[in-house]
Design a protein around this motif. Sequence first.
Motif, PDB file in Angstrom:
ATOM      1  N   ALA A   1       0.822  -1.212   0.000  1.00 39.44           N
ATOM      2  CA  ALA A   1       0.000   0.000   0.000  1.00 39.44           C
ATOM      3  C   ALA A   1       0.861   1.268   0.000  1.00 39.44           C
ATOM      4  O   ALA A   1       0.397   2.335  -0.409  1.00 39.44           O
ATOM      5  CB  ALA A   1      -0.936  -0.002   1.207  1.00 39.44           C
ATOM      6  N   ARG A   2       2.115   1.165   0.441  1.00 39.61           N
ATOM      7  CA  ARG A   2       3.020   2.327   0.458  1.00 39.61           C
ATOM      8  C   ARG A   2       3.666   2.604  -0.898  1.00 39.61           C
ATOM      9  O   ARG A   2       4.243   3.679  -1.096  1.00 39.61           O
ATOM     10  CB  ARG A   2       4.112   2.126   1.510  1.00 39.61           C
ATOM     11  CG  ARG A   2       3.595   2.270   2.930  1.00 39.61           C
ATOM     12  CD  ARG A   2       4.664   2.156   3.995  1.00 39.61           C
ATOM     13  NE  ARG A   2       5.846   2.930   3.684  1.00 39.61           N
ATOM     14  CZ  ARG A   2       7.074   2.589   4.107  1.00 39.61           C
ATOM     15  NH1 ARG A   2       7.258   1.511   4.811  1.00 39.61           N
ATOM     16  NH2 ARG A   2       8.118   3.347   3.790  1.00 39.61           N
ATOM     17  N   ARG A   3       3.585   1.665  -1.819  1.00 43.56           N
ATOM     18  CA  ARG A   3       4.229   1.850  -3.127  1.00 43.56           C
ATOM     19  C   ARG A   3       3.792   3.126  -3.842  1.00 43.56           C
ATOM     20  O   ARG A   3       4.645   3.849  -4.368  1.00 43.56           O
ATOM     21  CB  ARG A   3       3.965   0.637  -4.013  1.00 43.56           C
ATOM     22  CG  ARG A   3       4.882  -0.529  -3.737  1.00 43.56           C
ATOM     23  CD  ARG A   3       4.538  -1.706  -4.615  1.00 43.56           C
ATOM     24  NE  ARG A   3       5.589  -2.695  -4.609  1.00 43.56           N
ATOM     25  CZ  ARG A   3       5.400  -3.950  -4.961  1.00 43.56           C
ATOM     26  NH1 ARG A   3       4.201  -4.362  -5.362  1.00 43.56           N
ATOM     27  NH2 ARG A   3       6.403  -4.801  -4.937  1.00 43.56           N
ATOM     28  N   PRO A   4       2.492   3.440  -3.901  1.00 40.92           N
ATOM     29  CA  PRO A   4       2.096   4.667  -4.592  1.00 40.92           C
ATOM     30  C   PRO A   4       2.720   5.931  -3.974  1.00 40.92           C
ATOM     31  O   PRO A   4       3.115   6.855  -4.702  1.00 40.92           O
ATOM     32  CB  PRO A   4       0.568   4.698  -4.465  1.00 40.92           C
ATOM     33  CG  PRO A   4       0.181   3.267  -4.270  1.00 40.92           C
ATOM     34  CD  PRO A   4       1.314   2.663  -3.488  1.00 40.92           C
ATOM     35  N   GLN A   5       2.827   5.980  -2.658  1.00 41.80           N
ATOM     36  CA  GLN A   5       3.423   7.143  -1.996  1.00 41.80           C
ATOM     37  C   GLN A   5       4.901   7.274  -2.353  1.00 41.80           C
ATOM     38  O   GLN A   5       5.389   8.369  -2.620  1.00 41.80           O
ATOM     39  CB  GLN A   5       3.250   7.059  -0.475  1.00 41.80           C
ATOM     40  CG  GLN A   5       3.826   8.258   0.270  1.00 41.80           C
ATOM     41  CD  GLN A   5       3.202   9.579  -0.154  1.00 41.80           C
ATOM     42  OE1 GLN A   5       1.993   9.701  -0.177  1.00 41.80           O
ATOM     43  NE2 GLN A   5       4.016  10.565  -0.497  1.00 41.80           N
ATOM     44  N   ILE A   6       5.591   6.139  -2.383  1.00 39.86           N
ATOM     45  CA  ILE A   6       7.009   6.162  -2.762  1.00 39.86           C
ATOM     46  C   ILE A   6       7.150   6.649  -4.203  1.00 39.86           C
ATOM     47  O   ILE A   6       8.036   7.448  -4.520  1.00 39.86           O
ATOM     48  CB  ILE A   6       7.644   4.761  -2.605  1.00 39.86           C
ATOM     49  CG1 ILE A   6       7.648   4.316  -1.127  1.00 39.86           C
ATOM     50  CG2 ILE A   6       9.049   4.706  -3.190  1.00 39.86           C
ATOM     51  CD1 ILE A   6       8.649   5.001  -0.246  1.00 39.86           C
ATOM     52  N   ALA A   7       6.268   6.188  -5.075  1.00 37.58           N
ATOM     53  CA  ALA A   7       6.307   6.633  -6.484  1.00 37.58           C
ATOM     54  C   ALA A   7       6.070   8.136  -6.579  1.00 37.58           C
ATOM     55  O   ALA A   7       6.740   8.836  -7.360  1.00 37.58           O
ATOM     56  CB  ALA A   7       5.269   5.869  -7.302  1.00 37.58           C
ATOM     57  N   GLU A   8       5.135   8.650  -5.797  1.00 35.83           N
ATOM     58  CA  GLU A   8       4.880  10.099  -5.777  1.00 35.83           C
ATOM     59  C   GLU A   8       6.102  10.849  -5.274  1.00 35.83           C
ATOM     60  O   GLU A   8       6.460  11.901  -5.824  1.00 35.83           O
ATOM     61  CB  GLU A   8       3.678  10.426  -4.886  1.00 35.83           C
ATOM     62  CG  GLU A   8       2.343  10.121  -5.497  1.00 35.83           C
ATOM     63  CD  GLU A   8       1.192  10.482  -4.559  1.00 35.83           C
ATOM     64  OE1 GLU A   8       1.350  11.423  -3.742  1.00 35.83           O
ATOM     65  OE2 GLU A   8       0.146   9.819  -4.650  1.00 35.83           O
ATOM     66  N   ASP A   9       6.729  10.337  -4.225  1.00 39.56           N
ATOM     67  CA  ASP A   9       7.930  10.976  -3.680  1.00 39.56           C
ATOM     68  C   ASP A   9       9.040  11.030  -4.724  1.00 39.56           C
ATOM     69  O   ASP A   9       9.741  12.042  -4.850  1.00 39.56           O
ATOM     70  CB  ASP A   9       8.416  10.241  -2.435  1.00 39.56           C
ATOM     71  CG  ASP A   9       7.457  10.344  -1.253  1.00 39.56           C
ATOM     72  OD1 ASP A   9       6.526  11.179  -1.308  1.00 39.56           O
ATOM     73  OD2 ASP A   9       7.641   9.579  -0.279  1.00 39.56           O
ATOM     74  N   LEU A  10       9.190   9.930  -5.469  1.00 37.18           N
ATOM     75  CA  LEU A  10      10.210   9.898  -6.526  1.00 37.18           C
ATOM     76  C   LEU A  10       9.895  10.927  -7.619  1.00 37.18           C
ATOM     77  O   LEU A  10      10.788  11.662  -8.070  1.00 37.18           O
ATOM     78  CB  LEU A  10      10.297   8.502  -7.142  1.00 37.18           C
ATOM     79  CG  LEU A  10      11.147   7.489  -6.388  1.00 37.18           C
ATOM     80  CD1 LEU A  10      10.897   6.088  -6.923  1.00 37.18           C
ATOM     81  CD2 LEU A  10      12.619   7.845  -6.492  1.00 37.18           C
ATOM     82  N   ALA A  11       8.653  10.980  -8.033  1.00 39.28           N
ATOM     83  CA  ALA A  11       8.254  11.931  -9.090  1.00 39.28           C
ATOM     84  C   ALA A  11       8.480  13.366  -8.624  1.00 39.28           C
ATOM     85  O   ALA A  11       8.989  14.208  -9.389  1.00 39.28           O
ATOM     86  CB  ALA A  11       6.792  11.710  -9.466  1.00 39.28           C
ATOM     87  N   TYR A  12       8.122  13.647  -7.380  1.00 37.47           N
ATOM     88  CA  TYR A  12       8.308  14.989  -6.831  1.00 37.47           C
ATOM     89  C   TYR A  12       9.794  15.345  -6.782  1.00 37.47           C
ATOM     90  O   TYR A  12      10.198  16.434  -7.202  1.00 37.47           O
ATOM     91  CB  TYR A  12       7.683  15.079  -5.442  1.00 37.47           C
ATOM     92  CG  TYR A  12       7.853  16.414  -4.777  1.00 37.47           C
ATOM     93  CD1 TYR A  12       7.160  17.534  -5.233  1.00 37.47           C
ATOM     94  CD2 TYR A  12       8.714  16.557  -3.693  1.00 37.47           C
ATOM     95  CE1 TYR A  12       7.314  18.769  -4.624  1.00 37.47           C
ATOM     96  CE2 TYR A  12       8.887  17.781  -3.077  1.00 37.47           C
ATOM     97  CZ  TYR A  12       8.189  18.883  -3.542  1.00 37.47           C
ATOM     98  OH  TYR A  12       8.361  20.107  -2.941  1.00 37.47           O
ATOM     99  N   ALA A  13      10.613  14.416  -6.311  1.00 38.84           N
ATOM    100  CA  ALA A  13      12.052  14.672  -6.210  1.00 38.84           C
ATOM    101  C   ALA A  13      12.673  14.847  -7.596  1.00 38.84           C
ATOM    102  O   ALA A  13      13.572  15.672  -7.773  1.00 38.84           O
ATOM    103  CB  ALA A  13      12.730  13.523  -5.463  1.00 38.84           C
ATOM    104  N   ARG A  14      12.178  14.081  -8.575  1.00 38.73           N
ATOM    105  CA  ARG A  14      12.677  14.209  -9.942  1.00 38.73           C
ATOM    106  C   ARG A  14      12.387  15.598 -10.515  1.00 38.73           C
ATOM    107  O   ARG A  14      13.139  16.121 -11.328  1.00 38.73           O
ATOM    108  CB  ARG A  14      12.022  13.154 -10.832  1.00 38.73           C
ATOM    109  CG  ARG A  14      12.989  12.155 -11.362  1.00 38.73           C
ATOM    110  CD  ARG A  14      12.364  11.254 -12.409  1.00 38.73           C
ATOM    111  NE  ARG A  14      12.308   9.902 -11.901  1.00 38.73           N
ATOM    112  CZ  ARG A  14      11.223   9.258 -11.494  1.00 38.73           C
ATOM    113  NH1 ARG A  14      10.058   9.805 -11.546  1.00 38.73           N
ATOM    114  NH2 ARG A  14      11.292   8.046 -11.051  1.00 38.73           N
ATOM    115  N   SER A  15      11.299  16.189 -10.048  1.00 38.02           N
ATOM    116  CA  SER A  15      10.906  17.498 -10.583  1.00 38.02           C
ATOM    117  C   SER A  15      11.879  18.611 -10.199  1.00 38.02           C
ATOM    118  O   SER A  15      11.844  19.681 -10.777  1.00 38.02           O
ATOM    119  CB  SER A  15       9.488  17.862 -10.094  1.00 38.02           C
ATOM    120  OG  SER A  15       9.496  18.181  -8.715  1.00 38.02           O
TER     121      SER A  15
END
Length: 150
Positions: free
Chosen positions: A23-37
């Motif tokens: 269930a935490r996978r989507p949050q980690i993906a969001e964190d990665l996308a945000y950091a990539r920005s």
Amino acid sequence: MKKLEITATKRDELTRELAGLVARRPQIAEDLAYARSFGDLSENAEYDAAREAQKVLESRIQEIEAILGQATIIKAKKSSRVVLGSSVKVKNGKKETTYLMVDPVEANPLQSKLSVESPLGLVLMGQKVGSEVEFSAPKGVIKYTIIEIA
């Protein structure tokens, strides 16, 4: 690969943990996308932290899936000897302690779950009520008497 035997309680605990991690996978993906920005990934501490969090999460998910995939549930069996899954009450002097004999993957001294591969677990396995066992501990040789097996 070594055969694992766990209690139904441990299986349920691992299943719940796995569900929480997935269930935490989507949050980690969001964190990665945000950091990539933020741009340049070579000096992006947020991105590095998010990648490390993802690595830890995925590693634990794989570990739990492997355990659940190869583990069998310990069947309660009545035995006059200490076996995997036995509840063993031992006495050392006046102190009595009860241990549940478990696979190393499930061992937890704080919950009195004793690994069958630990020094004490090794000497208890196969013994019967009334047997006296001893093992070497950091503070010296400790002697126990088995007073009950369930």
